[in-house]
Write a protein that holds these residues in place. Structure first.
Motif, PDB file in Angstrom:
ATOM      1  N   ALA A 144       0.837  -1.192   0.000  1.00  0.00           N
ATOM      2  CA  ALA A 144       0.000   0.000   0.000  1.00  0.00           C
ATOM      3  C   ALA A 144       0.871   1.240   0.000  1.00  0.00           C
ATOM      4  CB  ALA A 144      -0.903  -0.015   1.225  1.00  0.00           C
ATOM      5  N   ARG A 145       0.246   2.369  -0.134  1.00  0.00           N
ATOM      6  CA  ARG A 145       0.943   3.641  -0.041  1.00  0.00           C
ATOM      7  C   ARG A 145       0.545   4.270   1.274  1.00  0.00           C
ATOM      8  NH1 ARG A 145       1.887   4.684  -5.262  1.00  0.00           N
ATOM      9  NH2 ARG A 145       3.590   5.898  -4.393  1.00  0.00           N
ATOM     10  N   LEU A 146       1.408   5.125   1.772  1.00  0.00           N
ATOM     11  CA  LEU A 146       1.125   5.721   3.075  1.00  0.00           C
ATOM     12  C   LEU A 146      -0.242   6.385   3.105  1.00  0.00           C
ATOM     13  CD1 LEU A 146       2.110   6.389   5.929  1.00  0.00           C
ATOM     14  CD2 LEU A 146       3.148   8.468   5.002  1.00  0.00           C
ATOM     15  N   LYS A 147      -0.565   7.097   2.033  1.00  0.00           N
ATOM     16  CA  LYS A 147      -1.830   7.831   2.021  1.00  0.00           C
ATOM     17  C   LYS A 147      -3.021   6.890   1.812  1.00  0.00           C
ATOM     18  CE  LYS A 147      -1.132  12.485   2.106  1.00  0.00           C
ATOM     19  NZ  LYS A 147      -1.534  13.344   0.979  1.00  0.00           N
ATOM     20  N   ASN A 148      -2.770   5.654   1.485  1.00  0.00           N
ATOM     21  CA  ASN A 148      -3.861   4.689   1.414  1.00  0.00           C
ATOM     22  C   ASN A 148      -4.376   4.361   2.799  1.00  0.00           C
ATOM     23  OD1 ASN A 148      -2.366   2.829  -1.294  1.00  0.00           O
ATOM     24  ND2 ASN A 148      -4.007   4.340  -1.345  1.00  0.00           N
ATOM     25  N   ILE A 149      -3.494   4.458   3.754  1.00  0.00           N
ATOM     26  CA  ILE A 149      -3.895   4.006   5.088  1.00  0.00           C
ATOM     27  C   ILE A 149      -4.103   5.159   6.062  1.00  0.00           C
ATOM     28  CG2 ILE A 149      -2.847   1.720   4.878  1.00  0.00           C
ATOM     29  CD1 ILE A 149      -0.477   2.869   6.532  1.00  0.00           C
ATOM     30  N   CYS A 150      -3.695   6.325   5.677  1.00  0.00           N
ATOM     31  CA  CYS A 150      -3.918   7.452   6.578  1.00  0.00           C
ATOM     32  C   CYS A 150      -3.941   8.763   5.830  1.00  0.00           C
ATOM     33  CB  CYS A 150      -2.853   7.492   7.666  1.00  0.00           C
ATOM     34  SG  CYS A 150      -1.199   7.819   7.033  1.00  0.00           S
ATOM     35  N   SER A 151      -4.528   9.740   6.433  1.00  0.00           N
ATOM     36  CA  SER A 151      -4.558  11.075   5.846  1.00  0.00           C
ATOM     37  C   SER A 151      -4.941  12.056   6.935  1.00  0.00           C
ATOM     38  CB  SER A 151      -5.578  11.134   4.706  1.00  0.00           C
ATOM     39  OG  SER A 151      -6.868  10.876   5.215  1.00  0.00           O
ATOM     40  N   MET A 152      -4.755  13.313   6.648  1.00  0.00           N
ATOM     41  CA  MET A 152      -5.105  14.303   7.652  1.00  0.00           C
ATOM     42  C   MET A 152      -6.616  14.479   7.690  1.00  0.00           C
ATOM     43  SD  MET A 152      -2.348  15.014   9.068  1.00  0.00           S
ATOM     44  CE  MET A 152      -2.768  16.396  10.137  1.00  0.00           C
ATOM     45  N   GLY A 153      -7.139  14.530   8.879  1.00  0.00           N
ATOM     46  CA  GLY A 153      -8.573  14.724   9.061  1.00  0.00           C
ATOM     47  C   GLY A 153      -8.855  15.995   9.846  1.00  0.00           C
ATOM     48  N   GLY A 154      -7.846  16.778  10.042  1.00  0.00           N
ATOM     49  CA  GLY A 154      -7.994  18.026  10.791  1.00  0.00           C
ATOM     50  C   GLY A 154      -6.616  18.534  11.138  1.00  0.00           C
ATOM     51  N   PRO A 155      -6.549  19.716  11.723  1.00  0.00           N
ATOM     52  CA  PRO A 155      -5.219  20.275  12.009  1.00  0.00           C
ATOM     53  C   PRO A 155      -4.368  19.355  12.882  1.00  0.00           C
ATOM     54  CG  PRO A 155      -6.935  21.904  12.377  1.00  0.00           C
ATOM     55  CD  PRO A 155      -7.626  20.619  12.121  1.00  0.00           C
ATOM     56  N   ASP A 156      -4.997  18.628  13.759  1.00  0.00           N
ATOM     57  CA  ASP A 156      -4.250  17.736  14.638  1.00  0.00           C
ATOM     58  C   ASP A 156      -4.779  16.321  14.583  1.00  0.00           C
ATOM     59  OD1 ASP A 156      -2.312  19.403  15.956  1.00  0.00           O
ATOM     60  OD2 ASP A 156      -4.036  20.464  16.797  1.00  0.00           O
ATOM     61  N   THR A 157      -5.506  16.032  13.536  1.00  0.00           N
ATOM     62  CA  THR A 157      -6.166  14.741  13.473  1.00  0.00           C
ATOM     63  C   THR A 157      -5.670  13.954  12.277  1.00  0.00           C
ATOM     64  OG1 THR A 157      -8.117  15.765  14.432  1.00  0.00           O
ATOM     65  CG2 THR A 157      -8.411  13.602  13.421  1.00  0.00           C
ATOM     66  N   ILE A 158      -5.371  12.727  12.525  1.00  0.00           N
ATOM     67  CA  ILE A 158      -5.000  11.847  11.426  1.00  0.00           C
ATOM     68  C   ILE A 158      -6.045  10.736  11.359  1.00  0.00           C
ATOM     69  CG2 ILE A 158      -3.193  10.390  10.421  1.00  0.00           C
ATOM     70  CD1 ILE A 158      -1.141  11.850  12.088  1.00  0.00           C
ATOM     71  N   VAL A 159      -6.551  10.547  10.177  1.00  0.00           N
ATOM     72  CA  VAL A 159      -7.497   9.464   9.956  1.00  0.00           C
ATOM     73  C   VAL A 159      -6.675   8.232   9.625  1.00  0.00           C
ATOM     74  CG1 VAL A 159      -9.486   8.672   8.632  1.00  0.00           C
ATOM     75  CG2 VAL A 159      -9.145  11.120   9.026  1.00  0.00           C
ATOM     76  N   PHE A 160      -6.969   7.168  10.333  1.00  0.00           N
ATOM     77  CA  PHE A 160      -6.152   5.975  10.140  1.00  0.00           C
ATOM     78  C   PHE A 160      -7.020   4.764   9.887  1.00  0.00           C
ATOM     79  CE2 PHE A 160      -1.724   6.954  11.008  1.00  0.00           C
ATOM     80  CZ  PHE A 160      -1.089   5.846  10.484  1.00  0.00           C
ATOM     81  N   SER A 161      -6.540   3.946   9.022  1.00  0.00           N
ATOM     82  CA  SER A 161      -7.230   2.685   8.775  1.00  0.00           C
ATOM     83  C   SER A 161      -6.987   1.754   9.954  1.00  0.00           C
ATOM     84  CB  SER A 161      -6.688   2.063   7.492  1.00  0.00           C
ATOM     85  OG  SER A 161      -6.854   0.657   7.521  1.00  0.00           O
ATOM     86  N   ASN A 162      -7.884   0.828  10.083  1.00  0.00           N
ATOM     87  CA  ASN A 162      -7.821  -0.073  11.229  1.00  0.00           C
ATOM     88  C   ASN A 162      -7.050  -1.357  10.933  1.00  0.00           C
ATOM     89  OD1 ASN A 162      -8.414  -0.524  13.856  1.00  0.00           O
ATOM     90  ND2 ASN A 162     -10.389  -1.508  13.455  1.00  0.00           N
TER      91      ASN A 162
END
Lengths: 294, 909
Positions: free
Chosen positions: A180-198
């Motif tokens: 996978a690519r890094l951005k496939n599993i996570c991305s920014m969801g806010g100024p201090d929030t990272i959205v992460f796959s489980n």
């Protein structure tokens, strides 16, 4: 730093249209997407979805949208995120893993120069950065630091070049599992929030990130990997926009996004591009040209 | 300060001056390169010896003086003499020497400090066997001189008016200066009164060149033997700097490495060259410079950062270079002047970046224009606001190799330890994650707290270029951790006693303390001139408001920092130099899950308890190793104050243990007449080299308090774990062992310790295993240890150690000596409480339960006073005894054992 400010302030978005050769790129064994993608992707649908995304960026979020015309000779040029990493005033033209993708940057370079960005090249193939590969979809910029996923497409040397370019910031390398690519599993969801796959692989990457960072990030975990890639923009009047995959594409994760307080959620489909291993953020470059030095 | 005291001192000095005339000439011939040759008035080594503790003791106790060890060269104080001394005391001329009279008035802390200094000095001497011949000669001369002097001493109590007055003034000045900064300080007395610490005796002066942050040179003369802090304080004074804790002095060592000058140690011993060249630098980069109180401090920090940026040490992007440069221009030149003559020419003379070019200069100018109206102080503040966000801000990089011999960089910063490989951060260990930092030869180790999911601690090792680099890195870690994570530095004495091990500690104030101190700064903003600007810095408060979006709100908000207390108890961090411990912890690793457990520690403590009598020796040794280059390893437990009552107990250097053993051997025959003969030759040698002022005398007192109910017969057995001189078990190795010890010590002093170390490491017979603790603060340790003194096995097991403010050990000991004295049914519990006061005090409670149901509690107090003759040992002792009585009114003092050791050159005679 003057250019160290909370993540999410963008004024411009640069996109590149879906060419007719969409999905006809030579196979990439490393790619997580479908190996027989050409057969199954729906060009028209992909273009529609692309239109929805650009519409959301321009009309909902209110960004200046610059659309580079598609080039049929470059079947993957719509994955514009890969060819450049932009932070503040500086744009680093990357060296994608696939040789044939390296010409994609030309048109992008012109646009970025017009926008007044300082364009930095990764250097000659044979030069000091020889062998370095880097793709923007392996780079997560959090506003405070960079994480570079060492993946099938990005190597450590590529990360070093990035670190050399963006010297103000800490650049940490993290492993990305399973092609996978890094951005496939996570991305920014806010100024201090990272959205992460489980997923397990994502958790591993997350642990590494947590180990490496000086900062504390909120982690929004989503059960589906597809949902882990979002586009967060703090729009005019400080509204939080989150472009994310719609319920049809990530049914389990909708609830997670609902947790985000006071966000304007913009579900945007990306099923065709994702068949090729891409995701929402792959399709656009976000730029902040309004920032001043204070 | 009594007039008489000052007078006496002056008189002494005078007398000495005249007495020393020929020597002086002699010396200046020998050392013509020395610019100044001043008479040294020191070394009244003997003076104190005549005044035993007897004068403070009740008459009934005086009779027990048979235990007192005094130097053979000096008459044993008979009671007559004691009386004489007392009279002298009443005259108000305490036996202070060499103009140290003012120290009488100093707080206990300072006395402690002194003793520590002396220790260090001694250690340094030991370490530095290779003295320049010139110095040696000179010193010897002085030594003789001072001896002569001593003899005359007592007859010289003639007042001398003018000089006294003068001296008093001086003293007043000093005392008034010192407290200005130091009111809040408790633990960090090292910095309290720098000037006081300096010996008044006139000594050889050397010229120090200090490169200041603005590039100018500050030159001053200091006495050759002053400690680092003296110079540092002189520089701070010159700079008018109050928030000085963020700064330090560096020097370039013989290996061309930049080293921090240790404030607590003599400069001469550190630089090890005749190049008295230093740089004034920022040592700890405040994570939030806006919290600094004074603009001056911020200005100095700016200067440091400008240099860091310009030389590439603090990497930044083009834009950042330009921005920082523009703030520099604003701060130094003021507003951009359109008619400024050839600004670009001027610009190119300034260095803003490693690869500065026209483009950058243009950008800088462009940005400079936009700062119009900003005061220099504001520009500095903006500079710092931006610089502090740089990822490498405040990161001190060290070259290293990882376990796979890959080149990496280790970065020490306020938050922890960072690992970089080719500019990429590949790992990070935040301070709270680190349990222990140690080094051994050129290896540097950190022991990591297990993560939530993990069960075991792990140790990460790195290889440094050599042991010096490893030690330097370790020191930087210790200091950074202490400064940024602790509320207060570890109290030096306490730790020193407990660990017995050589150790380095951060000696200054922590950030928390310095913030508190800064908040109390009450002076008008000092005027200072920025390098290129003629402007005077104004306080930001009064400055016109500029529309800077980024201006941090808290810029002038001086936070009260109420949470910061200087309670050292919460901030126990031990730094040790340990070998054993590492092995020990390896064994125990699988068991240890909780943080609080540092398994090896208990062992050490027990050892201590057993060898208490020897601790003065150990102290000495400790300082030896802390000084000597040969110090090949050390440990540090970065235990953050946050973990309230949990305190780390120090571990001990294996060498120390070994030495202790030897020491025991050496000391056991202490009852035999000439104790000095037991002193390893090395020490003698060192004394010979020592400049006369370092007279070390150490005293140890064992106060045994016994409950009236106690059965007298118990006394013997209870004494066993605490080997007191007179009861030291027999069958100990002969004094012949002393040379051995010396041999082993010697190489270390010379900085070639390798062999010694290996030997010792392997030799150590300890087997220690630990089991899980019953409570968080308690550790159960199973020990099967060799009793250092006797080499007999103690089947000590299940030793629960309770970590509280005071250190308490309760242990159950089986027979110590095979003398069958204690029946199997006897339970002995001993609690050792070490507290910090005037001197190191160990209180041991020994409770014995007999089969018959009788119980007895004995309290043994061991007080170690270490220091040179500037300290009134006797008074300290008397005070300690008095305190002991007050603490236990229901108990009686049954015995006072004074074990006094004085190092004198002539002792060997």
């Amino acid at each position: 730093m003057a250019n160290i400010c909370p993540y999410g302030r963008f004024t411009h978005a640069v996109v590149r249209g879906i060419p007719e050769s969409f999905g006809k790129a030579p196979h990439d064994e490393h790619q997580n997407g479908e190996q027989n993608g050409d057969a199954s992707v729906d060009l028209a649908k992909a273009q529609r979805q692309f239109g929805c995304l650009t519409g959301a960026l321009r009309q909902k979020v209110g960004l200046q949208l610059i659309e580079i015309p598609p080039d049929p000779d470059l079947p993957e040029s719509w994955r514009i995120e890969d060819v450049v990493v932009i932070q503040g005033d500086t744009a680093l033209i990357t060296r994608p893993y696939k040789q044939q993708r390296r010409t994609e940057a030309e048109a992008v370079r012109r646009v970025l120069s017009e926008l007044g960005l300082t364009v930095v090249e990764m250097g000659e193939e044979e030069g000091g950065s020889g062998g370095a590969t880097l793709e923007g979809s392996d780079v997560l910029f959090t506003g405070r630091e960079f994480f570079v996923g060492v993946s099938s497409h990005t190597n450590r040397r590529g990360a070093e070049v990035l670190a050399d370019t963006f010297r103000d910031f800490a650049v940490s390398t993290v492993p990305v599992c399973g092609g996978a690519r890094l951005k496939n599993i996570c991305s920014m969801g806010g100024p201090d929030t990272i959205v992460f796959s489980n997923s397990e692989g994502a958790k591993k990457t997350l642990r590494m990130m947590e180990q490496l960072t000086d900062h504390h990030y909120e982690i929004l975990t989503v059960p589906e990997e597809a949902a882990a890639n979002c586009i967060y923009i703090k729009g005019a009047s400080k509204r939080d926009f989150l472009i994310h995959r719609p319920t049809e594409e990530a049914p389990e994760s909708t609830a997670a996004f609902q947790k985000l307080q006071d966000y304007t959620l913009l579900p945007t489909a990306c099923s065709e591009a994702s068949k090729l291993g891409a995701c929402l953020s792959s399709l656009c470059l976000l730029i902040n040209r309004k920032h001043s030095f204070f | 300060m009594t007039t008489e005291a000052g007078t006496e001192t002056e008189v002494k000095e005078k007398a000495e001056e005249s007495a020393a005339q020929p020597d002086q000439i002699d010396q200046s011939e020998k050392a013509p390169e020395e610019t100044k040759e001043v008479v040294i008035a020191e070394g009244d080594k003997k003076e104190k010896e005549g005044k035993g503790i007897s004068r403070y003791l009740p008459s009934w106790l005086k009779k027990q003086k048979s235990q007192t060890q005094t130097s053979p060269t000096k008459d044993d104080p008979t009671s007559d003499e004691a009386v004489g001394n007392e009279t002298e005391q009443k005259e108000g001329a305490p036996p202070e020497v060499n103009g140290h009279a003012e120290e009488e008035e100093e707080e206990k802390e300072e006395e402690k400090e002194n003793s520590e200094q002396v220790n260090q000095k001694e250690a340094e001497l030991k370490a530095d066997v290779k003295e320049e011949t010139e110095t040696v000669r000179e010193e010897k001369v002085e030594e003789e001189k001072s001896e002569d002097k001593c003899a005359k001493e007592e007859t010289k109590a003639v007042p001398e008016g003018e000089k006294t007055e003068e001296q008093q003034k001086e003293l007043v000045k000093e005392t008034s200066e010192a407290p200005a900064e130091g009111e809040k300080e408790t633990q960090t007395s090292l910095f309290q009164s720098p000037l006081k610490l300096v010996r008044k005796n006139k000594m050889k002066l050397v010229v120090c060149h200090v490169t200041l942050l603005d590039g100018t040179d500050y030159t001053c003369e200091v006495e050759k033997r002053v400690k680092g802090q003296y110079l540092f304080f002189k520089v701070c004074e010159h700079l008018n700097l109050m928030e000085k804790d963020y700064f330090g002095l560096t020097y370039i060592d013989n290996h061309n490495n930049k080293c921090w000058l240790d404030p607590t140690k003599e400069i001469k011993r550190q630089i090890r060259s005749n190049n008295w060249q230093f740089s004034f630098n920022v040592k700890f980069y405040p994570p939030d410079p806006s919290l600094l109180t004074e603009d001056l401090t911020r200005y100095l920090l700016c200067l440091q950062l400008r240099e860091d940026v310009a030389c590439g040490k603090l990497p930044c992007s083009f834009v950042t270079h330009a921005l920082l440069g523009s703030y520099t221009l604003q701060a130094e030149l003021g507003d951009y002047e359109p008619d400024q003559p050839k600004p670009l020419d001027y610009m190119s003379q300034l260095t803003f970046a490693p690869n500065q070019n026209k483009e950058m200069e243009e950008k800088i100018l462009e940005l400079h224009k936009s700062h119009r109206g900003m005061t220099p102080a504001q520009a500095d503040a903006q500079f710092l606001e931006n610089a502090k966000k740089l990822s490498m801000y405040g990161v001190d990089l060290h070259h290293a190799k990882d376990s796979e011999a890959v080149d990496i960089m280790l970065g020490v910063c306020a938050n922890g330890l960072l690992v970089y490989k080719d500019k990429l951060r590949i790992n990070r260990f935040a301070w709270p994650k680190i349990l222990k930092i140690s080094y051994k030869r050129n290896n540097f180790y950190i022991k990591i707290r297990p993560g939530e999911a993990e069960q075991f601690e792990s140790t990460v090792g790195f290889k440094l270029q050599n042991h010096r680099s490893a030690k330097r890195l370790w020191k930087v870690c210790v200091e950074n951790h202490s400064f940024f994570r602790l509320n207060a530095p570890e109290p030096p004495n306490k730790a020193r006693f407990l660990t017995l091990g050589s150790k380095f500690r951060y000696s200054g104030r922590t950030q928390a303390q310095t913030r508190v101190a800064s908040s109390l700064i009450d002076r008008p903003a000092p005027n200072f001139e920025r390098t290129s600007s003629k402007r005077i810095s104004r306080s930001l408060d009064g400055a016109p408001v500029i529309s800077i979006t980024d201006t941090s709100a808290g810029e002038n908000g001086r936070e009260p920092h109420l949470e910061l207390n200087s309670d050292s108890k919460t901030a126990e961090v031990e730094i040790e130099e340990t070998v054993v411990v590492q092995e020990v912890s390896k064994t125990t690793k699988p068991v240890i899950v909780t943080v609080e457990k540092v398994p090896s520690e208990p062992v050490v403590k027990i050892e201590e308890a057993m060898t208490v009598t020897e601790e003065e020796k150990s102290c000495k040794r400790e300082s030896v190793s802390s000084e000597s280059e040969s110090e090949e390893e050390a440990e540090y437990h970065p235990n953050v104050s946050i973990s309230i009552s949990h305190t780390q107990i120090p571990e001990e250097k294996e060498e120390e243990i070994e030495e202790q053993e030897k020491q025991v051997k050496n000391d056991t025959p202490a009852d035999l007449p000439p104790i000095t003969q037991d002193t390893p030759p090395a020490e003698v040698q060192e004394v010979a080299e020592e400049t006369k002022d370092v007279v070390e005398s150490k005293e140890e007192v064992v106060v045994v308090e016994e409950k009236p109910a106690a059965e007298p017969e118990m006394e013997e057995s209870t004494d066993d774990p605490m080997v007191t001189p007179e009861e030291a078990p027999n069958g100990l190795p002969l004094p012949d062992d002393a040379p051995d010890a010396t041999l082993e010590e010697e190489p270390k002093m010379n900085g070639q310790p390798v062999t010694v170390e290996t030997v010792e490491t392997e030799r150590h017979p300890q087997v220690i295993c630990c089991t899980e603790p019953p409570v968080v603060k308690t550790e159960m340790v199973t020990i099967s240890d060799t009793f250092a003194a006797q080499k007999t096995e103690i089947a000590t097991k299940e030793v629960p150690i309770v970590h509280t403010e005071t250190k308490t050990i309760t242990y159950e000991a089986a027979q110590l000596e095979g003398n069958g004295d204690a029946e199997p049914g006897v339970l002995m519990t001993a609690q050792t409480i070490t507290s910090e006061s005037l001197c190191t005090t160990t209180t041991t409670h020994i409770t014995k339960t007999l089969k018959g149901g009788l119980s007895e509690t004995r309290i043994e107090k061991r007080i170690v006073i270490t220091g040179d003759c500037d300290i009134d040992h006797d008074e300290a002792l008397a005070q300690a005894i008095k305190e002991a009585k007050e603490q236990h009114p229901d108990m009686s003092v049954t015995r006072v054992v004074v074990h006094k050791e004085t190092e004198l050159a002539d002792e060997e005679d």
